[in-house]
Each structure stands twice: as C-alpha cells, then as structure tokens.
Design an enzyme around this catalytic site. Structure first.
Site, PDB file in Angstrom:
ATOM      1  N   LYS A  44     -15.672  -8.065   4.615  1.00  0.00           N
ATOM      2  CA  LYS A  44     -14.742  -9.130   4.993  1.00  0.00           C
ATOM      3  C   LYS A  44     -14.495  -9.075   6.495  1.00  0.00           C
ATOM      4  CE  LYS A  44     -11.346  -6.714   2.229  1.00  0.00           C
ATOM      5  NZ  LYS A  44     -10.082  -6.604   1.591  1.00  0.00           N
ATOM      6  N   HIS A  55       0.843  -1.204   0.000  1.00  0.00           N
ATOM      7  CA  HIS A  55       0.000   0.000   0.000  1.00  0.00           C
ATOM      8  C   HIS A  55       0.879   1.255   0.000  1.00  0.00           C
ATOM      9  CE1 HIS A  55      -3.085  -2.645   2.292  1.00  0.00           C
ATOM     10  NE2 HIS A  55      -3.616  -2.414   1.116  1.00  0.00           N
ATOM     11  N   ARG A  99      -2.457  -6.048  -8.371  1.00  0.00           N
ATOM     12  CA  ARG A  99      -1.487  -7.146  -8.369  1.00  0.00           C
ATOM     13  C   ARG A  99      -1.811  -8.082  -9.520  1.00  0.00           C
ATOM     14  NH1 ARG A  99      -2.956  -7.981  -2.323  1.00  0.00           N
ATOM     15  NH2 ARG A  99      -4.766  -7.076  -3.309  1.00  0.00           N
ATOM     16  N   SER A 107      -2.889  -7.850   2.764  1.00  0.00           N
ATOM     17  CA  SER A 107      -3.160  -7.744   4.201  1.00  0.00           C
ATOM     18  C   SER A 107      -3.492  -9.119   4.772  1.00  0.00           C
ATOM     19  CB  SER A 107      -4.317  -6.776   4.458  1.00  0.00           C
ATOM     20  OG  SER A 107      -3.969  -5.482   4.048  1.00  0.00           O
TER      21      SER A 107
HETATM   22  P1  ADP Z   1      -9.882  -3.395  -0.433  1.00  0.00           P
HETATM   23  O1  ADP Z   1     -10.656  -4.161   0.574  1.00  0.00           O
HETATM   24  O2  ADP Z   1     -10.549  -2.143  -0.914  1.00  0.00           O
HETATM   25  O3  ADP Z   1      -9.301  -4.212  -1.582  1.00  0.00           O
HETATM   26  P2  ADP Z   1      -7.196  -3.288   0.580  1.00  0.00           P
HETATM   27  O4  ADP Z   1      -6.729  -2.574   1.785  1.00  0.00           O
HETATM   28  O5  ADP Z   1      -7.063  -4.774   0.568  1.00  0.00           O
HETATM   29  O6  ADP Z   1      -8.667  -2.815   0.410  1.00  0.00           O
HETATM   30  O7  ADP Z   1      -6.465  -2.699  -0.701  1.00  0.00           O
HETATM   31  C1  ADP Z   1      -6.580  -1.350  -1.070  1.00  0.00           C
HETATM   32  C2  ADP Z   1      -5.985  -1.181  -2.449  1.00  0.00           C
HETATM   33  O8  ADP Z   1      -4.585  -1.461  -2.404  1.00  0.00           O
HETATM   34  C3  ADP Z   1      -6.562  -2.125  -3.519  1.00  0.00           C
HETATM   35  O9  ADP Z   1      -6.591  -1.442  -4.744  1.00  0.00           O
HETATM   36  C4  ADP Z   1      -5.555  -3.240  -3.564  1.00  0.00           C
HETATM   37  O10 ADP Z   1      -5.571  -3.909  -4.807  1.00  0.00           O
HETATM   38  C5  ADP Z   1      -4.268  -2.469  -3.351  1.00  0.00           C
HETATM   39  N1  ADP Z   1      -3.193  -3.302  -2.832  1.00  0.00           N
HETATM   40  C6  ADP Z   1      -3.253  -4.204  -1.830  1.00  0.00           C
HETATM   41  N2  ADP Z   1      -2.066  -4.795  -1.630  1.00  0.00           N
HETATM   42  C7  ADP Z   1      -1.220  -4.276  -2.564  1.00  0.00           C
HETATM   43  C8  ADP Z   1       0.160  -4.495  -2.923  1.00  0.00           C
HETATM   44  N3  ADP Z   1       0.902  -5.417  -2.312  1.00  0.00           N
HETATM   45  N4  ADP Z   1       0.684  -3.754  -3.900  1.00  0.00           N
HETATM   46  C9  ADP Z   1      -0.066  -2.847  -4.567  1.00  0.00           C
HETATM   47  N5  ADP Z   1      -1.366  -2.600  -4.308  1.00  0.00           N
HETATM   48  C10 ADP Z   1      -1.940  -3.307  -3.326  1.00  0.00           C
END
Ligand code: ADP
Length: 170
Positions: free
Chosen positions: A41, A17, A90, A128
């Site tokens: 989730k 992130h 990803r 995450s």
């Molecule tokens: P959500 O529940 O909205 O997917 P996340 O916190 O899981 O929330 O992810 C927020 C954003 O960050 C999403 O666009 C996700 O694809 C992106 N993201 C998550 N992990 C990574 C990573 N390792 N590298 C780049 N982007 C990521």
C-alpha cells in the site's frame, strides 16, 4: 517465556493499535511489535519514521520491543522464536482478509498460532488511513493517536502543503 509478535504497517500507529498492544501484553510474557518494511500500500511515513513512532508510543511499557522486518511474517516470527501472531479485528473491515491470510500462514507455518483480538468498541472506526485523511484536512486527532504521532502528521501535511504552494508560485 512466551513471546508473541504483533505485525503491521503502522503507518502510523494509532490508539486502536495501542489498545491491542496492552491487551496482548496481558496474555503473553513478551510482545514484539514488528513493523513491515514494504506493505502493498502507499505509505506516508518511511520505515524509520514508523519504527520511531511505535518506539516512542511503547516506551513506558515493559516487555515490549519494536523491530522492523522485510521477509514473510511467519519467517520473522520463527527467527525470533515467537509462538503466536497477534492481529486486531474490526467489525466489518478486517475479517475476510485476515481469515484468508490466516489460512495461508497456517499452511506455511502450522506451528505458529494466530490470536485475534476484537477491536474495542471505542476504536472500531479507527484506521491508519482514516487518520491520515483527517490529518490531511486539518481535523482534530485527539484521542485517536499518541500526541507525538499527531505532531508528526501535522508536520508531514504542513510541509507537503508548503512545498506544493512554493511549486505553484514558481
Ligand atoms: P496491516 O497493513 O498489516 O493491516 P495495520 O498497521 O493497518 O497493518 O494493522 C495492524 C493490525 O492492527 C491489523 O491486525 C489490524 O487489523 C489491526 N488494527 C488496525 N487498526 C485497529 C483498531 N482501530 N483496533 C484494533 N485493531 C486494529
């Protein structure tokens, strides 16, 4: 001033992130990291905990602020007069879902542009949920999350384990 919003659950924020945050900052004048209150989730951290961890992670970055929201993401972006939504992609895991969400958002808010940044090759594997799995099993999180997040994860799982063993002893 062109502001963009980076929405997500951030349960918890990872270095993947953070990579998206720093790259988005090179494109926009201002970045609002928007922590969604109730994603569909199971969450490990409360909204307050997730917001606090994001705030700590970006404390040294100029032109970034952190807000929580509980409405439609596009409505939130309109409220704060943002121009674009940032998402990270990803290789295998994100595309289909993001594409579907993007089409829906475009229908709801044609004025808001989606900007997808490809995840860095070093962070493609990072999510995450995998972080939580590794933390739960006591694995090393170095280079994957900011240190204060690693500490919060250790605390969460240590306390959970301690509570569980107390219950077992009863
Ligand atoms: P959500 O529940 O909205 O997917 P996340 O916190 O899981 O929330 O992810 C927020 C954003 O960050 C999403 O666009 C996700 O694809 C992106 N993201 C998550 N992990 C990574 C990573 N390792 N590298 C780049 N982007 C990521």
């Amino acid at each position: 001033m062109t502001a963009a919003v980076y929405p997500g659950s951030f349960d918890p924020i990872t270095n993947g992130h953070m990579d998206i945050v720093t790259r988005a900052l090179a494109l926009f004048d201002k970045l609002i990291i928007a922590v969604y209150e109730k994603p569909d989730k199971r969450l490990l951290f409360s909204l307050e905990e997730r917001v606090e961890m994001v705030q700590k992670a970006v404390v040294d970055l100029p032109n970034v602020c952190v807000q929580s929201y509980s409405c439609l993401t596009v409505d939130f972006i309109r409220q704060i007069k943002g121009k674009a939504m940032i998402r990270g992609l990803r290789m295998n895991s994100d595309f289909e879902q993001e594409f579907e969400m993007a089409l829906m958002n475009k229908k709801l808010a044609p004025d808001i542009e989606l900007v997808c940044l490809m995840a860095d090759s070093g962070y493609q594997f990072l999510s995450s949920s995998s972080i939580k799995e590794v933390a739960k099993l006591g694995g090393c999180l170095e280079g994957m999350v900011p240190e204060h997040v690693a500490e919060a994860l250790r605390e969460k799982f240590f306390l959970k384990a301690a509570r569980f063993s107390t219950l077992e002893r009863r």
